[in-house]
Design an enzyme around this catalytic site. Structure first.
Site, mmCIF file in Angstrom:
data_model
loop_
_atom_site.group_PDB
_atom_site.id
_atom_site.type_symbol
_atom_site.label_atom_id
_atom_site.label_comp_id
_atom_site.label_asym_id
_atom_site.label_seq_id
_atom_site.Cartn_x
_atom_site.Cartn_y
_atom_site.Cartn_z
ATOM 1 N N GLU A 293 0.675 -1.262 0.110
ATOM 2 C CA GLU A 293 0.096 -0.182 0.034
ATOM 3 C C GLU A 293 0.913 1.198 -0.045
ATOM 4 O O GLU A 293 1.960 1.383 0.614
ATOM 5 C CB GLU A 293 -0.842 0.210 1.173
ATOM 6 C CG GLU A 293 -2.110 -1.006 1.068
ATOM 7 C CD GLU A 293 -2.904 -1.272 2.339
ATOM 8 O OE1 GLU A 293 -4.178 -1.445 2.148
ATOM 9 O OE2 GLU A 293 -2.440 -0.976 3.479
ATOM 10 N N CYS B 295 3.305 8.112 1.409
ATOM 11 C CA CYS B 295 3.837 7.466 2.489
ATOM 12 C C CYS B 295 4.034 6.196 1.445
ATOM 13 O O CYS B 295 3.076 5.444 0.854
ATOM 14 C CB CYS B 295 2.755 7.038 3.591
ATOM 15 S SG CYS B 295 3.404 5.752 4.653
ATOM 16 N N CYS C 184 6.764 -7.331 6.870
ATOM 17 C CA CYS C 184 8.061 -6.937 7.446
ATOM 18 C C CYS C 184 8.551 -7.904 8.542
ATOM 19 O O CYS C 184 7.627 -8.475 8.941
ATOM 20 C CB CYS C 184 7.651 -5.713 8.302
ATOM 21 S SG CYS C 184 9.072 -5.115 9.224
ATOM 22 N N CYS D 273 6.974 -5.842 14.938
ATOM 23 C CA CYS D 273 6.421 -4.957 16.224
ATOM 24 C C CYS D 273 5.303 -5.428 16.673
ATOM 25 O O CYS D 273 4.285 -5.668 15.732
ATOM 26 C CB CYS D 273 6.546 -3.644 15.891
ATOM 27 S SG CYS D 273 8.273 -3.195 15.368
ATOM 28 N N CYS E 278 1.972 -3.357 15.099
ATOM 29 C CA CYS E 278 1.867 -2.865 13.882
ATOM 30 C C CYS E 278 1.185 -4.020 12.932
ATOM 31 O O CYS E 278 1.888 -5.230 13.091
ATOM 32 C CB CYS E 278 3.281 -2.600 13.265
ATOM 33 S SG CYS E 278 3.505 -2.397 11.688
ATOM 34 N N CYS F 151 -1.303 5.196 10.187
ATOM 35 C CA CYS F 151 0.117 4.553 10.534
ATOM 36 C C CYS F 151 -0.364 3.118 11.153
ATOM 37 O O CYS F 151 -1.417 3.025 12.077
ATOM 38 C CB CYS F 151 0.720 5.350 11.612
ATOM 39 S SG CYS F 151 1.067 6.915 11.381
HETATM 40 N N1 SAH Z 1 9.445 0.078 9.465
HETATM 41 C C1 SAH Z 1 9.486 1.507 9.707
HETATM 42 C C2 SAH Z 1 8.629 2.272 9.048
HETATM 43 C C3 SAH Z 1 7.300 1.903 9.035
HETATM 44 S S1 SAH Z 1 6.026 2.385 10.311
HETATM 45 C C4 SAH Z 1 9.329 1.761 11.286
HETATM 46 O O1 SAH Z 1 9.051 1.111 11.845
HETATM 47 O O2 SAH Z 1 9.922 3.022 11.422
HETATM 48 C C5 SAH Z 1 5.802 4.074 10.269
HETATM 49 C C6 SAH Z 1 5.566 4.223 11.817
HETATM 50 O O3 SAH Z 1 4.250 3.802 12.092
HETATM 51 C C7 SAH Z 1 6.531 3.720 12.521
HETATM 52 O O4 SAH Z 1 7.074 4.604 13.615
HETATM 53 C C8 SAH Z 1 5.657 2.561 13.302
HETATM 54 O O5 SAH Z 1 6.234 2.253 14.523
HETATM 55 C C9 SAH Z 1 4.307 3.153 13.494
HETATM 56 N N2 SAH Z 1 3.157 2.357 13.670
HETATM 57 C C10 SAH Z 1 3.366 0.959 13.397
HETATM 58 N N3 SAH Z 1 2.017 0.586 13.797
HETATM 59 C C11 SAH Z 1 1.335 1.472 14.264
HETATM 60 C C12 SAH Z 1 -0.077 1.609 15.056
HETATM 61 N N4 SAH Z 1 -0.706 0.563 14.858
HETATM 62 N N5 SAH Z 1 -0.299 2.546 15.151
HETATM 63 C C13 SAH Z 1 0.269 3.908 15.354
HETATM 64 N N6 SAH Z 1 1.434 3.693 14.842
HETATM 65 C C14 SAH Z 1 2.175 2.766 14.407
HETATM 66 FE FE1 SF4 Z 2 8.059 -3.483 10.731
HETATM 67 FE FE2 SF4 Z 2 5.831 -2.567 11.399
HETATM 68 FE FE3 SF4 Z 2 7.958 -2.701 13.209
HETATM 69 FE FE4 SF4 Z 2 7.954 -0.787 11.238
HETATM 70 S S1 SF4 Z 2 6.434 -0.794 12.828
HETATM 71 S S2 SF4 Z 2 9.604 -2.382 11.871
HETATM 72 S S3 SF4 Z 2 6.640 -2.051 9.449
HETATM 73 S S4 SF4 Z 2 6.678 -4.361 12.398
#
Ligand code: SAH
Ligand code: SF4
Length: 380
Positions: free
Chosen positions: A92, A105, A112, A116, A119, A341
């Site tokens: 996306e 974005c 990934c 996390c 996420c 996000c």
């Molecule tokens: N992998 C990279 C970039 C993608 S995520 C990273 O982790 O930085 C972009 C941002 O969205 C990151 O700061 C991530 O931690 C945040 N993010 C991920 N899941 C989220 C959620 N469910 N709610 C709010 N922010 C989130």
């Molecule tokens: Fe991967 Fe999501 Fe963690 Fe970013 S926030 S490193 S996209 S798992």
């Protein structure tokens, strides 16, 4: 031999390719401009290229656009595209219009591998890295589709954030040429300050990016101590906070901005207490010039986590601000189309069984839960 995808090349790469075809270097610049500045899809449109070159290109090269599975427009103007990248994977991209800028974005991987907790991409596991051409095509497609839609020949996208699906610094070799295309004056001509790589903290690659292609850097911190960050961002077990901050300090010597942005996803009862804010201050104060961007958690069904309420987010921000740290709270955009996000999910043919692994290891946040009385609302 299958045709070469011209979106895979930065200008140096395209120049080398043209030289292989026996063409002069400046032909590559012309071609590059046709592709990225004018959005040409067909070699016959490229009127100032010699017919002989055009027919040569037709035999060996293509412009591989991504096919759109769906496009959703939010009530706030945010647009989300779901692109097919083959073999059951889809990624996306999200366009976020604001009065003074247009931000895209962009995704870097199908899924990934970092995993996390909070996420939704992380929950889907990992399928594969995107190619440079697939990263660039997201911008190419969005920019030229938006120009058509708005009836303009002016640039629409002024900022790119590598904050879609995937960990960009775990796809380094494809990322760097893609960034170069974004920055190139003959490409999209974006300022280094307006291209942001967001990372969960791949320390050795932060060091390399500093030399290869310094752009604005956002680091997903999400926790003020290793015990909690180990749980929320598993990569922390490999690259703990102290090493991460050292890499950030070094990065600033080359960065186009004089601060690092720390992203901090606000999770109710997990990382959002006053004590967590104070630990953050102790961590960064006097050590690194930074801004905090607090992101209220965007929930998705499998996470089992809740968003901190607004008062908590504001109180947390206030503590940081009072300590002299610039802090913003990210506005949620496009949540009616699941474009906020952490909600980007696409389609991922997981090859790592991440989802199953996470089910076996429910969130173990107990290690860092605040003392009684410090939590705003009990949820876990
Ligand atoms: N992998 C990279 C970039 C993608 S995520 C990273 O982790 O930085 C972009 C941002 O969205 C990151 O700061 C991530 O931690 C945040 N993010 C991920 N899941 C989220 C959620 N469910 N709610 C709010 N922010 C989130
Ligand atoms: Fe991967 Fe999501 Fe963690 Fe970013 S926030 S490193 S996209 S798992």
């Amino acid at each position: 031999m299958s045709a070469v995808n011209l979106l895979d090349f930065d200008l140096d790469g395209l120049t080398a390719f043209c030289e292989q075809l026996g063409e002069k270097r400046f032909r590559a610049t012309q071609l590059f401009r046709w592709i990225h500045q004018k959005g040409a899809t067909d070699f016959d449109q490229m009127s100032d290229l010699a017919k002989s070159l055009r027919s040569k290109l037709k035999g060996v090269a293509t412009l591989h656009d991504l096919s759109v599975i769906s496009e959703h427009v939010s009530s706030d103007g945010t647009i989300k595209w779901l692109f097919d990248v083959g073999a059951g994977n889809a990624v996306e991209s999200v366009y976020i219009p604001e009065s003074d800028r247009g931000t895209l974005c962009v995704s870097s991987q199908a899924g990934c591998a970092v995993g996390c907790r909070f996420c939704s991409t992380g929950h889907q596991g990992f399928s594969r890295n995107l190619t440079t051409g697939e990263i660039v095509a997201q911008l190419w497609h969005a920019e030229h589709a938006l120009r058509k839609r708005l009836g303009t020949s002016e640039r629409v996208i002024s900022n790119v954030v590598m904050m879609g699906m995937g960990e960009p610094l775990q796809n380094y070799s494809a990322l760097v040429p893609a960034l170069k295309v974004m920055l190139d004056d003959h490409g999209y001509g974006l300022s280094r300050r307006r291209v942001t790589v967001s990372t969960s903290g791949v320390v050795p690659m932060i060091e390399r990016l500093q030399n290869d292609c310094p752009v604005a850097l956002a680091v997903s911190l999400h926790a003020p101590n290793d015990a909690l960050r180990d749980e929320l961002v598993p990569l922390n077990r490999k690259y703990p906070i102290d090493e991460l901050l050292t890499a950030c300090q070094a990065y600033l010597t080359a960065a186009p901005r004089d601060f690092i942005t720390f992203e901090y996803c606000m999770l109710d009862g997990v990382n959002d207490t006053d004590e967590h804010a104070r630990q953050l201050i102790a961590l960064v104060k006097g050590r690194i010039n930074c801004k905090f961007n607090l992101i209220p958690f965007n929930p998705f069904p499998a996470s089992g986590l809740l968003r901190s309420n607004n008062e908590r987010v504001q109180a947390f921000a206030r503590i940081l601000v009072d300590a002299g740290i610039v802090t913003t709270v990210r506005k949620t955009r496009g949540d009616d189309i699941d474009a906020a996000c952490g909600q980007l999910a696409g389609e991922v043919q997981d090859r790592t069984r991440a989802a199953a692994r996470m089910l076996r290891q429910p969130v173990a946040v107990k290690v860092a839960l605040p003392k009684a009385g410090e939590r705003n609302r009990h949820t876990h």
